[in-house]
Scaffold this motif. Sequence first.
Motif, PDB file in Angstrom:
ATOM      1  N   ASP A  51       0.714  -1.384   0.354  1.00  0.00           N
ATOM      2  CA  ASP A  51      -0.046  -0.099  -0.078  1.00  0.00           C
ATOM      3  C   ASP A  51       0.510   1.341   0.094  1.00  0.00           C
ATOM      4  O   ASP A  51       0.589   2.158  -0.525  1.00  0.00           O
ATOM      5  CB  ASP A  51      -1.136  -0.014   1.586  1.00  0.00           C
ATOM      6  CG  ASP A  51      -1.782  -1.143   0.791  1.00  0.00           C
ATOM      7  OD1 ASP A  51      -2.159  -1.889  -0.082  1.00  0.00           O
ATOM      8  OD2 ASP A  51      -2.889  -1.745   2.105  1.00  0.00           O
ATOM      9  N   GLU A  52       2.140   1.688   1.311  1.00  0.00           N
ATOM     10  CA  GLU A  52       2.774   2.432   0.564  1.00  0.00           C
ATOM     11  C   GLU A  52       3.174   2.299  -0.546  1.00  0.00           C
ATOM     12  O   GLU A  52       3.608   3.455  -0.607  1.00  0.00           O
ATOM     13  CB  GLU A  52       3.491   2.005   1.910  1.00  0.00           C
ATOM     14  CG  GLU A  52       3.244   2.488   2.954  1.00  0.00           C
ATOM     15  CD  GLU A  52       3.081   1.126   4.004  1.00  0.00           C
ATOM     16  OE1 GLU A  52       2.565   0.264   3.112  1.00  0.00           O
ATOM     17  OE2 GLU A  52       2.231   1.016   5.285  1.00  0.00           O
ATOM     18  N   THR A  55       0.698   3.396  -3.252  1.00  0.00           N
ATOM     19  CA  THR A  55       0.057   4.794  -2.636  1.00  0.00           C
ATOM     20  C   THR A  55       1.348   6.085  -3.245  1.00  0.00           C
ATOM     21  O   THR A  55       1.042   7.225  -3.707  1.00  0.00           O
ATOM     22  CB  THR A  55      -0.281   4.847  -1.502  1.00  0.00           C
ATOM     23  OG1 THR A  55      -1.160   4.220  -1.408  1.00  0.00           O
ATOM     24  CG2 THR A  55      -0.558   6.719  -1.041  1.00  0.00           C
ATOM     25  N   ALA A  59       1.466   9.149  -5.215  1.00  0.00           N
ATOM     26  CA  ALA A  59       1.048  10.776  -5.747  1.00  0.00           C
ATOM     27  C   ALA A  59       2.604  11.015  -5.943  1.00  0.00           C
ATOM     28  O   ALA A  59       2.173  13.120  -6.895  1.00  0.00           O
ATOM     29  CB  ALA A  59       1.272  10.470  -3.794  1.00  0.00           C
ATOM     30  N   SER A 172       6.039  12.520  -1.099  1.00  0.00           N
ATOM     31  CA  SER A 172       4.872  11.819  -1.477  1.00  0.00           C
ATOM     32  C   SER A 172       4.859  10.462  -0.825  1.00  0.00           C
ATOM     33  O   SER A 172       3.745   9.387   0.249  1.00  0.00           O
ATOM     34  CB  SER A 172       5.480  10.630  -2.887  1.00  0.00           C
ATOM     35  OG  SER A 172       4.916  12.250  -4.034  1.00  0.00           O
ATOM     36  N   GLY A 176       1.621   9.795   1.584  1.00  0.00           N
ATOM     37  CA  GLY A 176       1.371   8.101   0.848  1.00  0.00           C
ATOM     38  C   GLY A 176       1.455   6.760   1.796  1.00  0.00           C
ATOM     39  O   GLY A 176       0.294   6.577   2.865  1.00  0.00           O
ATOM     40  N   HIS A 177       2.221   7.472   3.404  1.00  0.00           N
ATOM     41  CA  HIS A 177       2.191   6.070   4.799  1.00  0.00           C
ATOM     42  C   HIS A 177       1.502   7.067   5.621  1.00  0.00           C
ATOM     43  O   HIS A 177       0.446   5.946   5.591  1.00  0.00           O
ATOM     44  CB  HIS A 177       3.783   5.830   4.839  1.00  0.00           C
ATOM     45  CG  HIS A 177       3.732   5.861   6.382  1.00  0.00           C
ATOM     46  ND1 HIS A 177       3.369   4.320   6.109  1.00  0.00           N
ATOM     47  CD2 HIS A 177       3.885   5.631   7.720  1.00  0.00           C
ATOM     48  CE1 HIS A 177       3.555   3.777   8.216  1.00  0.00           C
ATOM     49  NE2 HIS A 177       4.223   4.855   8.362  1.00  0.00           N
ATOM     50  N   CYS A 179      -1.544   8.460   4.940  1.00  0.00           N
ATOM     51  CA  CYS A 179      -3.200   7.424   4.142  1.00  0.00           C
ATOM     52  C   CYS A 179      -2.949   6.264   4.445  1.00  0.00           C
ATOM     53  O   CYS A 179      -4.372   5.631   4.889  1.00  0.00           O
ATOM     54  CB  CYS A 179      -3.278   8.024   2.762  1.00  0.00           C
ATOM     55  SG  CYS A 179      -3.307   9.836   1.970  1.00  0.00           S
ATOM     56  N   VAL A 180      -2.179   5.847   3.988  1.00  0.00           N
ATOM     57  CA  VAL A 180      -2.152   4.003   4.734  1.00  0.00           C
ATOM     58  C   VAL A 180      -2.814   3.488   5.925  1.00  0.00           C
ATOM     59  O   VAL A 180      -3.658   2.667   6.628  1.00  0.00           O
ATOM     60  CB  VAL A 180      -1.140   3.033   4.251  1.00  0.00           C
ATOM     61  CG1 VAL A 180      -1.362   1.570   4.209  1.00  0.00           C
ATOM     62  CG2 VAL A 180      -0.838   3.509   2.345  1.00  0.00           C
TER      63      VAL A 180
END
Length: 221
Positions: A51-52, A55, A59, A172, A176-177, A179-180
């Motif tokens: 996911d990281e 994402t 981004a 990014s 990203g982390h 949000c995950v």
Amino acid sequence: MLAPWLSLPLTEVAYFFYWSYYIILIGGVVIGYLGYRGQQEGLRAPAPGFDEVITGLGAAFIMAFLLYPWLAARGPWESPELMAGMPPLEGFVFTWMMDRIIQHGAVSGNCFPSGYVAAAWATVFGLAWTPAHRRRVFLFGFLSIGMTFACVFTRYHHAVDMPAGFLCGLPSAGPGHACVERAAGVTRECLAASAETRGTRRDERQNRLGQRQFRRRQCAR
């Protein structure tokens, strides 16, 4: 400036690092999805860390693509005046491969920031969030460093495009982390609530079953 040191082997190495973008991008996503050796058995893909990676990668691309319409720039290879004063780059396999890719697939005006650099470093930092990927981060980081310098050596980018691309890839990975982690927290709360609901329903069914059994025993008496 590099003209006195130009040689066939050096050019081929530079083009290899430029081509390694595909190793970084595809390899990083595949490793993030499939996981790493030592994970517990029965773990389903996508593995922790995917996911990281995906994402942060998305981004980084979005940040770069948002800048292209407003800061459209062309690389040195698109300027006949600049190329006329430089000796030609001659190499072997990777030089030929990248020349064909650029000739048939390049898009004009997307030089600043470097999308290659942004995506590569977003992949590296995305993998770095998962401790078990740290060894692979060194490999992808090494390739990303070489690719960053190769972008300028191969004359596809200006020097200023490299730090701009890096600054798109580095930030990014952080959001990203975040949000995950936020999504994972919401998922855990939903799973906990679902488990609690299932437990409550199970208790209710057991209570109703117990009441029916009690009534049956009373009737049998």
